[in-house]
Write a protein that holds these residues in place. Sequence first.
Motif, mmCIF file in Angstrom:
data_model
loop_
_atom_site.group_PDB
_atom_site.id
_atom_site.type_symbol
_atom_site.label_atom_id
_atom_site.label_comp_id
_atom_site.label_asym_id
_atom_site.label_seq_id
_atom_site.Cartn_x
_atom_site.Cartn_y
_atom_site.Cartn_z
ATOM 1 N N LEU A 209 0.808 -1.231 0.098
ATOM 2 C CA LEU A 209 0.023 0.142 -0.075
ATOM 3 C C LEU A 209 0.882 1.197 -0.031
ATOM 4 O O LEU A 209 0.201 2.446 -0.331
ATOM 5 C CB LEU A 209 -0.999 -0.044 1.200
ATOM 6 C CG LEU A 209 -2.186 -0.691 1.000
ATOM 7 C CD1 LEU A 209 -3.149 -0.024 -0.463
ATOM 8 C CD2 LEU A 209 -2.318 -2.234 0.562
ATOM 9 N N VAL A 210 2.239 1.132 0.298
ATOM 10 C CA VAL A 210 3.070 2.411 -0.034
ATOM 11 C C VAL A 210 2.898 2.784 -1.385
ATOM 12 O O VAL A 210 3.326 3.946 -1.530
ATOM 13 C CB VAL A 210 4.534 1.920 0.201
ATOM 14 C CG1 VAL A 210 4.908 0.890 -0.933
ATOM 15 C CG2 VAL A 210 5.447 3.113 0.230
ATOM 16 N N ASP A 211 2.598 1.813 -2.392
ATOM 17 C CA ASP A 211 2.266 2.470 -3.598
ATOM 18 C C ASP A 211 1.427 3.434 -3.848
ATOM 19 O O ASP A 211 1.542 4.313 -4.719
ATOM 20 C CB ASP A 211 2.014 1.280 -4.577
ATOM 21 C CG ASP A 211 3.020 0.363 -4.672
ATOM 22 O OD1 ASP A 211 4.350 0.558 -4.614
ATOM 23 O OD2 ASP A 211 2.589 -0.925 -5.207
ATOM 24 N N ALA A 212 0.387 3.539 -2.878
ATOM 25 C CA ALA A 212 -0.490 4.621 -2.678
ATOM 26 C C ALA A 212 -0.304 5.509 -1.648
ATOM 27 O O ALA A 212 -0.838 6.919 -2.083
ATOM 28 C CB ALA A 212 -2.020 4.120 -2.634
ATOM 29 N N PHE A 213 0.124 5.040 -0.838
ATOM 30 C CA PHE A 213 0.450 5.955 0.664
ATOM 31 C C PHE A 213 1.907 5.938 1.087
ATOM 32 O O PHE A 213 2.343 5.380 1.946
ATOM 33 C CB PHE A 213 -0.409 5.465 1.558
ATOM 34 C CG PHE A 213 -2.136 5.796 1.486
ATOM 35 C CD1 PHE A 213 -2.754 6.752 1.865
ATOM 36 C CD2 PHE A 213 -2.793 4.682 0.711
ATOM 37 C CE1 PHE A 213 -4.139 7.141 1.632
ATOM 38 C CE2 PHE A 213 -4.082 4.824 0.611
ATOM 39 C CZ PHE A 213 -4.796 6.120 0.957
ATOM 40 N N PRO A 214 2.642 6.522 0.271
ATOM 41 C CA PRO A 214 4.093 6.337 0.397
ATOM 42 C C PRO A 214 4.625 7.081 1.788
ATOM 43 O O PRO A 214 5.214 6.644 2.618
ATOM 44 C CB PRO A 214 4.754 6.927 -0.681
ATOM 45 C CG PRO A 214 3.938 7.732 -1.521
ATOM 46 C CD PRO A 214 2.564 7.178 -1.026
ATOM 47 N N ARG A 215 4.003 8.446 1.883
ATOM 48 C CA ARG A 215 4.415 9.040 3.170
ATOM 49 C C ARG A 215 3.897 8.231 4.567
ATOM 50 O O ARG A 215 4.719 8.196 5.517
ATOM 51 C CB ARG A 215 4.089 10.371 3.027
ATOM 52 C CG ARG A 215 4.543 11.305 1.953
ATOM 53 C CD ARG A 215 4.053 12.916 1.977
ATOM 54 N NE ARG A 215 4.562 13.563 1.032
ATOM 55 C CZ ARG A 215 4.429 14.796 0.872
ATOM 56 N NH1 ARG A 215 3.477 15.549 1.573
ATOM 57 N NH2 ARG A 215 5.139 15.525 -0.156
ATOM 58 N N LEU A 245 -6.289 -4.709 2.330
ATOM 59 C CA LEU A 245 -6.273 -4.945 0.788
ATOM 60 C C LEU A 245 -5.260 -5.711 0.325
ATOM 61 O O LEU A 245 -5.284 -6.065 -0.889
ATOM 62 C CB LEU A 245 -6.480 -3.302 0.172
ATOM 63 C CG LEU A 245 -7.542 -2.771 0.495
ATOM 64 C CD1 LEU A 245 -7.586 -1.394 -0.163
ATOM 65 C CD2 LEU A 245 -9.046 -3.259 0.252
ATOM 66 N N ASP A 246 -4.225 -5.781 0.807
ATOM 67 C CA ASP A 246 -2.780 -6.360 0.613
ATOM 68 C C ASP A 246 -2.697 -7.746 0.281
ATOM 69 O O ASP A 246 -1.916 -8.561 -0.100
ATOM 70 C CB ASP A 246 -1.417 -5.957 1.347
ATOM 71 C CG ASP A 246 -0.236 -6.421 0.728
ATOM 72 O OD1 ASP A 246 0.050 -6.109 -0.085
ATOM 73 O OD2 ASP A 246 0.187 -7.040 1.914
#
Length: 311
Positions: A209-215, A245-246
């Motif tokens: 989910l870093v792909d959508a929420f990196p910070r 979701l992952d």
Amino acid sequence: MSINWTGVFPAVTTKFTANDELDLATFDLNLSAQLEAGVNGIILGGSLGEASVLSDEEKFTLLSHTLAFVNGKVPVLLNIAEGTTKRAIEAAQKAASLGANGLMLLPSMRYNASAEETLSFFGAIAESTELPIMIYNNPVDYKIEVTLDMFEVLTQYPNIQAIKESTRDVSNVTRLINRFGDRFKIFTGVDPLAMESIVMGAHGWVAGLVDAFPRETVAIFNLIKENRIPEALTIYRWFLPVLELDIHPKLVQYIKLAEVATGIGTEAVRAPRLPLKGEERSRVLKIINDALAERPVLPVGSWGIKAEVEA
């Protein structure tokens, strides 16, 4: 060449155009967001990267393009997911020739190999390259578990240096540390178990989910490592419904939908995957939008560019 095995390593998604070709412009948009947030590495062609439907040419195009774009700011790893030892060795050697900084390595695909066969597979690839290697241990999805005794055998290969721990047993982080000390760097590979694993001593996080929420992802990791546990926990509790979701078979579609919601991706997937529709799309989008409506303000100093490839 060595890798500083710590921090957040996104398993980035592969972006496609409406014509089912690589969408490098949107890919760059997402890479820029990852680097700005302070991720510590990039992993290409993993499960989230739709490795099983990429041609060799596309994988190596992505690798060359990413290396040029990243320009040494962080290490770039290519995932090796092949059906035969021969093809895996060829992929590893090609990756090295193009300048990859390391490899993530899955057991042989499409064959439920024995422990002996799996160790032979890993060993042959390790001996074929000097690149640092992360072993991806995911028996839930790939049906082969790399046990502690098997990792004991793998200690003979100095370039096998890290483990993506995706057994979904948080205690395995402690087992690995108790058995091997600092010999292997351990990365949690299951987003909804990430904080628990990092608190137990995991050195890094191969994140989805870093792909959508990196910070937010980088902030959680950095806050835990700075022992700012209450601050990290506040963000993690907010993030957990999205992180879950992952672990769905449609994680690629779910995470790409989240990338659209945060403005750094598209929904395009490659068949046989299909974009989400109907009730399922509405349900997943509600989870994402509910999170966006309550998106936390991050503590100062919890994210920022910090890592680079070591000479």
